[in-house]
Scaffold this motif. Structure first.
Motif, PDB file in Angstrom:
ATOM      1  N   GLY A 144      37.653  30.647  28.237  1.00 30.39           N
ATOM      2  CA  GLY A 144      38.251  31.313  29.373  1.00 30.39           C
ATOM      3  C   GLY A 144      37.317  32.214  30.167  1.00 30.39           C
ATOM      4  O   GLY A 144      36.118  32.323  29.909  1.00 30.39           O
ATOM      5  N   ALA A 145      37.910  32.876  31.143  1.00 29.69           N
ATOM      6  CA  ALA A 145      37.141  33.696  32.082  1.00 29.69           C
ATOM      7  C   ALA A 145      36.381  34.819  31.392  1.00 29.69           C
ATOM      8  O   ALA A 145      35.319  35.233  31.859  1.00 29.69           O
ATOM      9  N   TYR A 146      36.909  35.312  30.265  1.00 31.09           N
ATOM     10  CA  TYR A 146      36.255  36.401  29.536  1.00 31.09           C
ATOM     11  C   TYR A 146      35.459  35.852  28.356  1.00 31.09           C
ATOM     12  O   TYR A 146      35.361  36.479  27.304  1.00 31.09           O
ATOM     13  N   SER A 147      34.871  34.703  28.516  1.00 30.52           N
ATOM     14  CA  SER A 147      34.208  33.947  27.466  1.00 30.52           C
ATOM     15  C   SER A 147      33.124  34.733  26.727  1.00 30.52           C
ATOM     16  O   SER A 147      32.188  35.256  27.320  1.00 30.52           O
ATOM     17  N   SER A 202      40.207  30.576  41.814  1.00 30.51           N
ATOM     18  CA  SER A 202      41.398  31.195  42.372  1.00 30.51           C
ATOM     19  C   SER A 202      42.573  30.226  42.282  1.00 30.51           C
ATOM     20  O   SER A 202      42.419  29.022  42.543  1.00 30.51           O
ATOM     21  N   PRO A 203      43.772  30.699  41.913  1.00 26.77           N
ATOM     22  CA  PRO A 203      44.925  29.802  41.789  1.00 26.77           C
ATOM     23  C   PRO A 203      45.472  29.301  43.116  1.00 26.77           C
ATOM     24  O   PRO A 203      46.391  28.483  43.116  1.00 26.77           O
ATOM     25  N   HIS A 204      44.903  29.740  44.239  1.00 30.01           N
ATOM     26  CA  HIS A 204      45.452  29.267  45.512  1.00 30.01           C
ATOM     27  C   HIS A 204      45.180  27.778  45.727  1.00 30.01           C
ATOM     28  O   HIS A 204      45.827  27.155  46.577  1.00 30.01           O
ATOM     29  N   ILE A 205      44.257  27.181  44.948  1.00 32.70           N
ATOM     30  CA  ILE A 205      44.069  25.735  45.052  1.00 32.70           C
ATOM     31  C   ILE A 205      44.772  24.984  43.918  1.00 32.70           C
ATOM     32  O   ILE A 205      44.737  23.753  43.887  1.00 32.70           O
ATOM     33  N   ALA A 250      33.144  37.809  34.331  1.00 35.55           N
ATOM     34  CA  ALA A 250      34.171  37.539  35.333  1.00 35.55           C
ATOM     35  C   ALA A 250      34.323  38.761  36.237  1.00 35.55           C
ATOM     36  O   ALA A 250      34.203  39.902  35.784  1.00 35.55           O
ATOM     37  N   VAL A 251      34.589  38.517  37.519  1.00 38.19           N
ATOM     38  CA  VAL A 251      34.731  39.607  38.487  1.00 38.19           C
ATOM     39  C   VAL A 251      36.100  39.505  39.156  1.00 38.19           C
ATOM     40  O   VAL A 251      36.664  38.425  39.306  1.00 38.19           O
ATOM     41  N   ALA A 252      36.631  40.647  39.543  1.00 38.70           N
ATOM     42  CA  ALA A 252      37.921  40.662  40.218  1.00 38.70           C
ATOM     43  C   ALA A 252      37.794  40.078  41.617  1.00 38.70           C
ATOM     44  O   ALA A 252      36.851  40.382  42.350  1.00 38.70           O
ATOM     45  N   HIS A 253      38.749  39.217  41.965  1.00 47.17           N
ATOM     46  CA  HIS A 253      38.869  38.739  43.344  1.00 47.17           C
ATOM     47  C   HIS A 253      39.636  39.845  44.070  1.00 47.17           C
ATOM     48  O   HIS A 253      40.876  39.860  44.074  1.00 47.17           O
ATOM     49  N   GLU A 254      38.915  40.753  44.628  1.00 45.95           N
ATOM     50  CA  GLU A 254      39.470  42.025  45.092  1.00 45.95           C
ATOM     51  C   GLU A 254      40.713  41.833  45.963  1.00 45.95           C
ATOM     52  O   GLU A 254      40.687  41.083  46.935  1.00 45.95           O
ATOM     53  N   GLY A 255      41.805  42.521  45.583  1.00 41.48           N
ATOM     54  CA  GLY A 255      43.031  42.474  46.360  1.00 41.48           C
ATOM     55  C   GLY A 255      43.877  41.234  46.156  1.00 41.48           C
ATOM     56  O   GLY A 255      44.927  41.096  46.794  1.00 41.48           O
ATOM     57  N   HIS A 256      43.474  40.333  45.273  1.00 39.53           N
ATOM     58  CA  HIS A 256      44.200  39.079  45.081  1.00 39.53           C
ATOM     59  C   HIS A 256      44.997  39.143  43.785  1.00 39.53           C
ATOM     60  O   HIS A 256      44.431  39.258  42.699  1.00 39.53           O
ATOM     61  N   TYR A 257      46.317  39.054  43.927  1.00 38.55           N
ATOM     62  CA  TYR A 257      47.227  39.138  42.788  1.00 38.55           C
ATOM     63  C   TYR A 257      48.215  37.975  42.818  1.00 38.55           C
ATOM     64  O   TYR A 257      48.493  37.401  43.873  1.00 38.55           O
ATOM     65  N   ALA A 258      48.748  37.652  41.652  1.00 43.48           N
ATOM     66  CA  ALA A 258      49.776  36.609  41.540  1.00 43.48           C
ATOM     67  C   ALA A 258      50.894  37.108  40.646  1.00 43.48           C
ATOM     68  O   ALA A 258      50.656  37.745  39.618  1.00 43.48           O
ATOM     69  N   TRP A 259      52.124  36.801  41.046  1.00 46.18           N
ATOM     70  CA  TRP A 259      53.329  37.107  40.269  1.00 46.18           C
ATOM     71  C   TRP A 259      54.059  35.799  40.013  1.00 46.18           C
ATOM     72  O   TRP A 259      54.172  34.957  40.913  1.00 46.18           O
ATOM     73  N   ARG A 260      54.608  35.596  38.807  1.00 45.67           N
ATOM     74  CA  ARG A 260      55.254  34.322  38.509  1.00 45.67           C
ATOM     75  C   ARG A 260      56.135  34.428  37.279  1.00 45.67           C
ATOM     76  O   ARG A 260      55.992  35.336  36.466  1.00 45.67           O
ATOM     77  N   ASN A 288      49.139  39.220  37.611  1.00 46.98           N
ATOM     78  CA  ASN A 288      47.729  39.161  37.256  1.00 46.98           C
ATOM     79  C   ASN A 288      46.832  39.484  38.439  1.00 46.98           C
ATOM     80  O   ASN A 288      47.048  38.995  39.540  1.00 46.98           O
ATOM     81  N   GLN A 289      45.844  40.321  38.188  1.00 43.24           N
ATOM     82  CA  GLN A 289      44.701  40.438  39.084  1.00 43.24           C
ATOM     83  C   GLN A 289      43.898  39.155  38.921  1.00 43.24           C
ATOM     84  O   GLN A 289      43.543  38.766  37.812  1.00 43.24           O
ATOM     85  N   ILE A 290      43.633  38.455  39.994  1.00 44.25           N
ATOM     86  CA  ILE A 290      42.898  37.201  39.894  1.00 44.25           C
ATOM     87  C   ILE A 290      41.429  37.498  39.615  1.00 44.25           C
ATOM     88  O   ILE A 290      40.803  38.308  40.306  1.00 44.25           O
ATOM     89  N   MET A 291      40.905  36.834  38.588  1.00 49.32           N
ATOM     90  CA  MET A 291      39.508  36.983  38.196  1.00 49.32           C
ATOM     91  C   MET A 291      38.750  35.686  38.473  1.00 49.32           C
ATOM     92  O   MET A 291      39.305  34.591  38.309  1.00 49.32           O
ATOM     93  N   LEU A 292      37.512  35.814  38.883  1.00 53.84           N
ATOM     94  CA  LEU A 292      36.669  34.665  39.176  1.00 53.84           C
ATOM     95  C   LEU A 292      35.384  34.737  38.357  1.00 53.84           C
ATOM     96  O   LEU A 292      34.903  35.830  38.035  1.00 53.84           O
TER      97      LEU A 292
END
Length: 362
Positions: free
Chosen positions: A149-152, A287-290, A164-174, A260-264
């Motif tokens: 995972g991202a924190y490998s 990013s989960p937008h794709i 992994a770095v924060a995709h600043e300002g990008h959050y997801a709720w689900r 979740n704060q989206i991490m890249l």
């Protein structure tokens, strides 16, 4: 040949299945006390279904999923047209993450999965790699696959300082919920709304509904997770054309709303050494937008297994894998950024389907 796979998520389990199909003894080390999934619904595109078909579990996978289409609407409810693209460019299979992980774990076999076994580091030589577990024990193998995972931790050992770095300002709720009384969900609705918000809902195979809200440039979050999600959901309905998303959010228990704060993971200078290799989010958390991270990641698993089975030695196989994957994901990143930077909902829909066509037909 023997392989240790760090991580019991979708890519880690798929890697173990693919390796074992090639006659390679593979054991999965999962840090949690059980195989479980963080998240709710998951979309698998045709490229991922082709991987599972080749591994012989495509029919079982389709039995736990529901066919769906990724077509976007604008905030006033109108369908965003994508001229020049066909039906196949929009279709995917919606599955529940937990059920998918259960299916994959059964295929790997419980005897080939070690729980409470986080890979904390490794020692590598020309002849072998030793995976060091957090409990002080170790496993020797010919190859260590970092699918953690991202924190490998495997990536940290291979490439110290690249986190992994924060995709600043990008959050997801689900969440996944039963439709509340008086709300009937017969088809999925996905909306590109105002203030860079996106989201919607999709009915699943078992009668529940998966809902999701994302926002770029969210700013500081205030209120409960439900309140945060509802605030963004309101940006997806400017005319009152479809109140179902707000109803679904309102009916979801607070502790079942995931935020979740989206991490890249930034582009990596390399993915492999002579005995250690990365796959899935450990190498390219997206990013989960794709909505394609898992679909792309299981392709990593199949390619890696093929190369390890056919190459003369692990180092040559891992080098060939890296040479294929790095330019591949450079293109993924380029297309993903184009979607993210879309100036209008119409442009977002067109850039998105351009990406999916590339992914499915490249």
């Amino acid at each position: 040949m023997r392989a240790v796979v760090a991580g019991g998520g979708i890519v880690g389990l798929t890697s173990a299945i693919a390796l074992r199909r090639q006659g390679i003894d593979a054991v999965v080390c999962e840090q949690a006390p059980e195989i479980r999934a963080v998240g709710a619904g998951l979309g698998l595109w045709a490229n991922a279904l082709a991987v599972f078909d080749e591994l012989g579990i495509g029919a079982e996978l389709r039995a736990i999923g529901r066919p769906a289409e990724m077509r976007f609407r604008g905030p006033a409810g109108g369908l965003l047209e994508t001229p020049g693209f066909g039906e196949e460019d929009h279709r995917y299979l919606l599955v529940h993450r937990a059920r998918l992980n259960e299916l994959l774990a059964e295929e790997v076999g419980k005897e080939n999965i070690r729980l409470n076994a986080r890979v904390a580091g490794f020692d590598e030589s020309d002849s072998a790699v030793v995976a060091r577990l957090e409990d002080g024990s170790s496993l020797e193998a010919d190859v260590l696959v970092g699918a953690d995972g991202a924190y490998s931790r495997v990536r940290s050992g291979l490439l110290p300082g690249i986190d992994a770095v924060a995709h600043e300002g990008h959050y997801a709720w689900r969440s996944v919920v039963e439709p509340p009384e008086g709300v009937t969900i017969r088809e999925g609705v996905v909306v590109v709304g105002e203030r860079r918000a996106r989201g919607g809902y999709v009915p699943t195979a078992d009668g529940t509904v998966y809902w999701l809200v994302n926002q770029f440039d969210s700013g500081e979050l205030e209120g409960t997770r439900k309140e945060q999600a509802a605030l963004r959901a309101a940006l997806l309905d400017t005319t009152g054309w479809n109140p179902a998303l707000l109803d679904l959010i309102a009916s979801t228990p607070e502790d079942e709303v995931l935020c979740n704060q989206i991490m890249l993971v930034p582009p990596l200078p390399r993915w492999a050494s002579g005995r250690v290799v990365l796959a899935g989010d450990s190498a390219h958390a997206l990013s989960p937008h794709i909505t394609a991270g898992a679909s792309l990641g299981v392709e990593d698993a199949l390619l890696l297994a093929r190369l390890l089975a056919s190459a003369g030695d692990p180092a040559a196989a891992l080098a060939a894998y890296q040479d294929d994957r790095i330019p591949h994901y450079a293109r993924v990143t380029e297309l993903s950024k184009r979607v993210e930077d879309s100036a209008t909902p119409e442009e977002f829909a067109l850039n998105y389907v351009t990406f999916t066509r590339w992914m499915l037909h490249r």
